[in-house]
Enzyme design. Structure first.
Site, PDB file in Angstrom:
ATOM      1  N   LYS A 286       0.837  -1.199   0.000  1.00 24.29           N
ATOM      2  CA  LYS A 286       0.000   0.000   0.000  1.00 24.29           C
ATOM      3  C   LYS A 286       0.875   1.253   0.000  1.00 24.29           C
ATOM      4  O   LYS A 286       2.004   1.211   0.480  1.00 24.29           O
ATOM      5  CB  LYS A 286      -0.860   0.028   1.283  1.00 24.29           C
ATOM      6  N   ARG A 360     -10.353 -11.497   1.888  1.00 24.82           N
ATOM      7  CA  ARG A 360     -11.222 -12.534   1.312  1.00 24.82           C
ATOM      8  C   ARG A 360     -10.543 -13.894   1.352  1.00 24.82           C
ATOM      9  O   ARG A 360     -11.212 -14.928   1.408  1.00 24.82           O
ATOM     10  CB  ARG A 360     -11.661 -12.122  -0.100  1.00 24.82           C
TER      11      ARG A 360
HETATM   12  N1  BES Z   1      -7.997  -3.761   4.400  1.00 22.40           N
HETATM   13  C1  BES Z   1      -8.228  -3.364   3.072  1.00 22.40           C
HETATM   14  C2  BES Z   1      -9.541  -2.608   2.887  1.00 22.40           C
HETATM   15  C3  BES Z   1      -9.706  -1.313   3.624  1.00 22.40           C
HETATM   16  C4  BES Z   1      -9.503  -0.125   2.963  1.00 22.40           C
HETATM   17  C5  BES Z   1     -10.106  -1.286   4.918  1.00 22.40           C
HETATM   18  C6  BES Z   1      -9.680   1.081   3.623  1.00 22.40           C
HETATM   19  C7  BES Z   1     -10.298  -0.088   5.573  1.00 22.40           C
HETATM   20  C8  BES Z   1     -10.088   1.094   4.922  1.00 22.40           C
HETATM   21  C9  BES Z   1      -8.262  -4.568   2.146  1.00 22.40           C
HETATM   22  O1  BES Z   1      -7.489  -5.638   2.533  1.00 22.40           O
HETATM   23  C10 BES Z   1      -7.751  -4.093   0.821  1.00 22.40           C
HETATM   24  O2  BES Z   1      -6.654  -3.649   0.771  1.00 22.40           O
HETATM   25  N2  BES Z   1      -8.579  -4.189  -0.200  1.00 22.40           N
HETATM   26  C11 BES Z   1      -8.217  -3.753  -1.500  1.00 22.40           C
HETATM   27  C12 BES Z   1      -8.773  -4.740  -2.483  1.00 22.40           C
HETATM   28  C13 BES Z   1      -8.225  -4.599  -3.870  1.00 22.40           C
HETATM   29  C14 BES Z   1      -6.759  -4.916  -3.906  1.00 22.40           C
HETATM   30  C15 BES Z   1      -8.997  -5.529  -4.762  1.00 22.40           C
HETATM   31  C16 BES Z   1      -8.788  -2.357  -1.728  1.00 22.40           C
HETATM   32  O3  BES Z   1      -9.853  -2.049  -1.205  1.00 22.40           O
HETATM   33  O4  BES Z   1      -8.127  -1.567  -2.387  1.00 22.40           O
HETATM   34 ZN    ZN Z   2      -5.467  -5.509   1.940  1.00 24.29          ZN
END
Ligand code: BES
Ligand code: ZN
Ligand code: ZN
Length: 515
Positions: A286, A360
């Site tokens: 990230k 997931r």
């Molecule tokens: N933990 C994150 C989602 C999240 C985002 C939680 C903001 C709380 C606040 C999750 O694991 C994630 O990173 N999801 C990705 C999915 C994508 C790579 C398909 C996302 O939301 O960008």
């Molecule tokens: Zn994630």
């Protein structure tokens, strides 16, 4: 906070602050109408008369006015707390009003307050039963009381120590019932919030397991905490793929509530939580900006652990098993990589396209495992996608389901919990989102459109035929902007609705009278 009930005349109570709720009765027809006090005796009405007549206090939701040394009352101050328009009134406005009252008292360094239990002045002013009102006030006050200064060396001690709800003897049975339930539910929500507040270096998966176990030992729940070996033995290839990139061992937490009075052939409810104690994104790392927030990626797990806490105390006649999948998502020499293909416990193969879609993966094995433990109905909570906030903002969590009846049963509980969730589609038309060229499915959508739905479609593969509800709480788990009734930080969202869903399996009473 020590909270209690008292059945007496509020005018005779000596307290630093006496709180009375007020509703805004202005309408197009009558724009001069003054706020209406709820449950106030004529002495209280009289004390507030000049202020109300001035029109300064509008009784907007969360609005506060404080009168010092009110005439003919024993209280030192009279605090009016607005609940907004009467016809917008659900019990949740009382929850917010009680929270706002407690937070306003804290800001004034008041240690003790009393709340006048609201009774409708006119039949249409309040549409909910006494038990629900008592419950909402107890919850709102306890939830509003907390601030997250655990890690400050110089903490300002500003807690409200004593709260008394003053009610009419005529409502005693209902008020007592709702008040007790409200205290239990609020304690569960605050327990979940405290877990979410912990930083990733303190709350590792192992520590989350320890805290769940300690809670279960006290509450009388069965609890097992497993780690790497068991996860591999169970062939949880998806969970393990995420876990193996961290030096911190993962935790598979299983909590069980098995009451003797549950029907042998009755439902077994499975509560599955995403417990990523820190989400760096892994190899698909990230951006640095805002990454510190990813300590709350275990809010789904916390919601389930909190809900189990309440279930152990509310004792519904239904079996409940909770499975929490906890790990850290880290980049490392041993971390899983984009392009990897992993085999989930169910046997499905998954192409990993993005290691940041890790929630997931751990949940897929959690859901399948819950089914092998005998669960007949599933619910999961997860901070699954950023996309859910794009879709719904930060007011509603996403609700997804493979079963209309199960989903409607969940949605009905929102009227009692006061939480807001909005159903989004999870129908097979979207199956294409997760279609992989080389494996059974892939862990991200083909493009960024409908990202929250892609996440839900992935989980649905593992729920299979079992009725299942998925809550994507990513947008609400962390309260970015403090509200009059809620501090900045962990919200504990989901806890109340999950408890209500569990209770709905045994409840014969209507949602409205449930306290
Ligand atoms: N933990 C994150 C989602 C999240 C985002 C939680 C903001 C709380 C606040 C999750 O694991 C994630 O990173 N999801 C990705 C999915 C994508 C790579 C398909 C996302 O939301 O960008
Ligand atoms: Zn994630
Ligand atoms: Zn995550």
């Amino acid at each position: 906070m020590d909270s209690k009930l008292l059945f007496a005349d509020a005018a005779t109570i000596a307290t630093p602050v006496l709180v009375v709720f007020a509703i805004d009765t202005q309408s197009e027809k009558d724009s001069d109408a003054r706020p209406l006090l709820l449950g106030a005796s004529s002495a209280l009405e009289e004390a507030a008369r000049t202020l109300l007549a001035s029109g300064e206090f509008k009784a907007a939701l969360g609005e506060i006015a404080v009168l010092h040394a009110p005439a003919a009352l024993k209280t030192e101050r009279l605090m009016l707390v607005g609940l907004g328009k009467a016809n917008d009134g659900s019990a949740d406005t009382l929850r917010k009003g009680a929270g706002a009252a407690v937070r306003a008292a804290k800001a004034r360094a008041v240690r003790e307050l009393a709340i006048v239990f609201p009774r409708p002045a006119r039949p249409d002013d309040l549409k909910f039963a006494d038990a629900l009102a008592a419950r909402a006030i107890a919850e709102g006050a306890e939830i509003g009381e907390l601030d997250w200064d655990t890690y400050r060396s110089e903490r300002k001690e500003r807690s409200v120590e004593t709260l008394t709800i003053i009610a009419d003897e005529a409502a005693r049975t209902e008020v007592e019932r709702g008040f007790e339930a409200g205290r239990i539910v609020a304690a569960a929500q605050n327990f979940a919030r405290a877990l979410v507040n912990e930083p990733g270096n303190v709350l590792t998966p192992t520590e989350l397991g320890r805290r769940a176990k300690a809670m279960c030992d006290v509450a009388g729940l069965r609890c097992e905490v497993y780690s790497s070996q068991k996860i591999q033995e169970l062939e949880m290839g998806a969970f393990w793929a995420v876990a193996k990139g961290s030096a911190e061992p993962p935790a598979l937490i299983v909590m069980a509530y098995e009451p003797a009075n549950a029907a042998a052939d009755g439902p077994v409810l499975g509560l599955v939580g995403k417990g990523i104690t820190f989400d760096t994104g892994g190899i698909s790392i990230k951006p640095a900006d805002g990454m510190e927030k990813m300590k709350y990626d275990m809010a789904g797990a916390a919601a389930m652990i909190g809900a189990m806490h309440a279930i152990a105390r509310l004792k519904p006649a239904v079996k409940v098993i909770s499975v929490v999948c906890s790990a850290e998502n880290m980049p490392d020499g041993r971390a899983y990589k984009p392009g990897d293909v992993v085999t989930a416990m169910s046997g499905k193969t998954i192409e990993v396209v993005n290691t940041d879609a890790e929630g997931r993966l751990v949940l897929s094995d959690g859901l399948h495992y819950a089914k092998t433990l005998g669960c007949t109905h599933l619910i999961n909570a997860a901070t699954l996608t950023g996309a859910v906030s794009i879709a719904l903002g930060q007011l509603n969590f996403g609700v997804f389901s493979n079963d209309d009846a199960a989903c409607e049963q969940f949605m009905r509980g929102l009227a009692v919990s006061g939480e807001k969730g909005w159903r989004l589609p999870c129908i097979d038309d979207y199956r294409d989102h997760i279609k992989s060229e080389i494996a059974d499915i892939m862990n991200t959508g083909k493009n960024r459109y409908g990202g929250a739905i892609s996440g839900a479609m992935f989980l649905k593969e593992f729920a299979g035929e079992t009725p299942w509800v998925h809550l994507d709480i990513a947008g609400l788990a962390w309260n970015e902007r403090p509200k009059p009734w809620l501090a900045y930080g962990p919200s504990g969202v989901g806890v109340r609705s999950i408890i209500e869903w569990v209770r709905s399996f045994e409840a014969k009473t209507t949602a409205d009278s449930r306290g």
